[in-house]
Design an enzyme around this catalytic site. Structure first.
Site, PDB file in Angstrom:
ATOM      1  CG  ASP A 174     -30.231  -2.858 100.288  1.00  0.00           C
ATOM      2  OD1 ASP A 174     -31.068  -2.398 101.080  1.00  0.00           O
ATOM      3  OD2 ASP A 174     -30.412  -3.896  99.643  1.00  0.00           O
TER       4      ASP A 174
ATOM      5  CE1 TYR B 164     -43.203  -6.777  93.078  1.00  0.00           C
ATOM      6  CE2 TYR B 164     -44.330  -8.480  91.817  1.00  0.00           C
ATOM      7  CZ  TYR B 164     -43.184  -8.008  92.436  1.00  0.00           C
ATOM      8  OH  TYR B 164     -42.025  -8.756  92.406  1.00  0.00           O
TER       9      TYR B 164
ATOM     10  CE  LYS C 221     -40.831  -6.228  90.340  1.00  0.00           C
ATOM     11  NZ  LYS C 221     -39.394  -5.893  90.471  1.00  0.00           N
TER      12      LYS C 221
HETATM   13  N1  LIG Z   1     -38.888 -13.151  95.935  1.00  0.00           N
HETATM   14  C1  LIG Z   1     -39.706 -13.344  94.908  1.00  0.00           C
HETATM   15  O1  LIG Z   1     -40.526 -14.285  94.900  1.00  0.00           O
HETATM   16  C2  LIG Z   1     -39.632 -12.445  93.681  1.00  0.00           C
HETATM   17  C3  LIG Z   1     -40.321 -12.852  92.537  1.00  0.00           C
HETATM   18  C4  LIG Z   1     -40.285 -12.048  91.402  1.00  0.00           C
HETATM   19  C5  LIG Z   1     -39.553 -10.858  91.410  1.00  0.00           C
HETATM   20  N2  LIG Z   1     -38.895 -10.491  92.550  1.00  0.00           N
HETATM   21  C6  LIG Z   1     -38.149  -9.229  92.504  1.00  0.00           C
HETATM   22  O2  LIG Z   1     -36.802  -9.469  92.819  1.00  0.00           O
HETATM   23  C7  LIG Z   1     -36.212  -8.303  93.395  1.00  0.00           C
HETATM   24  C8  LIG Z   1     -35.514  -8.677  94.692  1.00  0.00           C
HETATM   25  O3  LIG Z   1     -36.470  -9.215  95.569  1.00  0.00           O
HETATM   26  P1  LIG Z   1     -36.105 -10.137  96.822  1.00  0.00           P
HETATM   27  O4  LIG Z   1     -37.147 -11.179  96.875  1.00  0.00           O
HETATM   28  O5  LIG Z   1     -34.673 -10.508  96.815  1.00  0.00           O
HETATM   29  O6  LIG Z   1     -36.440  -9.077  97.983  1.00  0.00           O
HETATM   30  P2  LIG Z   1     -35.685  -8.691  99.354  1.00  0.00           P
HETATM   31  O7  LIG Z   1     -36.638  -7.857 100.116  1.00  0.00           O
HETATM   32  O8  LIG Z   1     -35.151  -9.925  99.978  1.00  0.00           O
HETATM   33  O9  LIG Z   1     -34.474  -7.802  98.818  1.00  0.00           O
HETATM   34  C9  LIG Z   1     -34.726  -6.561  98.209  1.00  0.00           C
HETATM   35  C10 LIG Z   1     -33.651  -5.586  98.641  1.00  0.00           C
HETATM   36  O10 LIG Z   1     -33.966  -4.321  98.043  1.00  0.00           O
HETATM   37  C11 LIG Z   1     -33.733  -3.331  99.020  1.00  0.00           C
HETATM   38  N3  LIG Z   1     -34.525  -2.126  98.768  1.00  0.00           N
HETATM   39  C12 LIG Z   1     -35.871  -1.981  98.901  1.00  0.00           C
HETATM   40  N4  LIG Z   1     -36.214  -0.712  98.655  1.00  0.00           N
HETATM   41  C13 LIG Z   1     -35.070  -0.041  98.363  1.00  0.00           C
HETATM   42  C14 LIG Z   1     -34.784   1.297  98.017  1.00  0.00           C
HETATM   43  N5  LIG Z   1     -35.744   2.229  97.952  1.00  0.00           N
HETATM   44  N6  LIG Z   1     -33.503   1.623  97.745  1.00  0.00           N
HETATM   45  C15 LIG Z   1     -32.523   0.703  97.832  1.00  0.00           C
HETATM   46  N7  LIG Z   1     -32.725  -0.574  98.164  1.00  0.00           N
HETATM   47  C16 LIG Z   1     -33.996  -0.946  98.427  1.00  0.00           C
HETATM   48  C17 LIG Z   1     -34.121  -3.978 100.333  1.00  0.00           C
HETATM   49  O11 LIG Z   1     -33.544  -3.293 101.437  1.00  0.00           O
HETATM   50  C18 LIG Z   1     -33.598  -5.387 100.157  1.00  0.00           C
HETATM   51  O12 LIG Z   1     -32.282  -5.539 100.618  1.00  0.00           O
HETATM   52  C19 LIG Z   1     -37.360  -7.299  93.573  1.00  0.00           C
HETATM   53  O13 LIG Z   1     -37.360  -6.385  92.507  1.00  0.00           O
HETATM   54  C20 LIG Z   1     -38.597  -8.185  93.521  1.00  0.00           C
HETATM   55  O14 LIG Z   1     -39.746  -7.492  93.095  1.00  0.00           O
HETATM   56  C21 LIG Z   1     -38.909 -11.254  93.680  1.00  0.00           C
END
Ligand SMILES: NC(=O)c1ccc[n+]([C@@H]2O[C@H](COP(=O)([O-])OP(=O)(O)OC[C@H]3O[C@@H](n4cnc5c(N)ncnc54)[C@H](O)[C@@H]3O)[C@@H](O)[C@H]2O)c1
Length: 265
Positions: free
Chosen positions: A37, A161, A165
């Site tokens: 991360d 986005y 995806k």
């Molecule tokens: N939360 C939702 O509702 C949701 C729904 C569908 C899909 N997602 C997907 O789930 C995944 C995780 O999302 P989340 O909600 O836990 O988000 P979050 O922001 O809580 O966690 C994402 C993590 O990814 C890290 N990150 C971002 N850019 C980065 C980079 N360039 N290199 C390394 N690390 C990086 C961030 O620092 C963070 O710790 C994502 O791919 C998101 O698109 C989330």
């Protein structure tokens, strides 16, 4: 059930949110975990929780958009734990919610570099190590990429986005076919709206901008999930653990939707 004893996992974006909880669940189930991360402080909190529960994990600072940093992350994992058996491509950003005609090419490219290039690079650089160890497990190696319900459907102000995806969803299928002879399984996970820091990122701005603020947004989102709640991080982490384990040995190239019924309507 869903044990991953002795396997080695890399989890991108594993400092917090879905990735952080997946790291905890995989470590609890016996995997050695490398959390990568950009966020060092939050990663240390997740590492401490894993260690407190008796698990094994390390942190590697990493930007998923940079190829040489993926090479370094894989090298670190191989040196630390002997190889890679599980890759969770989880790091992702939501990007700016802008109408298409106002979305800059720079914003589009930044989002793609993380959400799509990051997944491609992760797969590319773990494959050699995974290939050399896939024979060790009944379920072979396992690559899991976090897509979204937005990999199936569109949403206003979300073109980049959704494109990223949807790209993850089909890249998964292509990789699954290519890597099946090497006994590496590749699957995507499609969360509905999950209560993570990413979802809460807009809270302050929404509270200032609109009537009803963030709570109105949450109520509206919840009403679109037939199960009547937001998802929790562990709802997704449990699906990830299953796909990482030998219990899913005959699953590859498929979409695991974890959305409280959102897409069923
Ligand atoms: N939360 C939702 O509702 C949701 C729904 C569908 C899909 N997602 C997907 O789930 C995944 C995780 O999302 P989340 O909600 O836990 O988000 P979050 O922001 O809580 O966690 C994402 C993590 O990814 C890290 N990150 C971002 N850019 C980065 C980079 N360039 N290199 C390394 N690390 C990086 C961030 O620092 C963070 O710790 C994502 O791919 C998101 O698109 C989330």
């Amino acid at each position: 059930m869903n044990r991953v004893d002795g396997k080695v996992a890399i989890i991108s974006g594993g400092a917090r949110g879905i990735g952080g909880m997946s790291a905890q669940k995989l470590a609890e189930a016996g995997a050695k975990v490398v959390i990568t991360d950009l966020r060092e402080d939050e990663a240390q909190v997740t590492l401490a929780a894993i260690k407190k529960a008796g698990g094994e994990a390390k942190f590697f600072k990493h930007d998923v958009a940079q190829e040489e940093q993926w090479q370094a992350a894989v090298k670190f994992t191989v040196q630390s734990y002997g190889g890679v058996d599980i890759l969770l491509n989880n790091a992702g950003i939501a990007g700016a919610a802008k109408p298409l005609e106002e979305l800059s090419l720079d914003s589009w490219r930044r989002l793609m570099s993380i959400n799509l290039d990051g997944v491609f690079l992760g797969m590319k650089h773990v494959i050699p190590s995974m290939k050399s160890r896939a024979h060790m497990w009944p379920g072979g190696g396992s690559i899991i990429s976090i897509s979204s319900i937005m990999g199936f459907i569109g949403g206003a102000r979300s073109a980049a986005y959704c494109a990223s995806k949807g790209g993850v969803r089909l890249m998964t299928k292509a990789a699954a076919i290519e890597l099946a002879p090497a006994k590496i399984r590749v699957n995507s996970v499609h969360p509905g709206f999950i209560n993570t820091p990413l979802l809460r990122a807009g809270e302050q701005a929404m509270n200032q901008r609109q009537e009803g603020g963030f709570q109105k947004f949450v109520d509206d989102v919840v009403s679109r999930h037939p199960l009547g709640r937001l998802g929790e991080e562990k709802d997704i982490a449990h699906a990830v653990r299953f796909l990482a384990s030998d219990d899913s040995a005959f699953m590859t190239g498929t979409e695991v939707v974890v959305d409280g019924g959102y897409l069923a309507q």
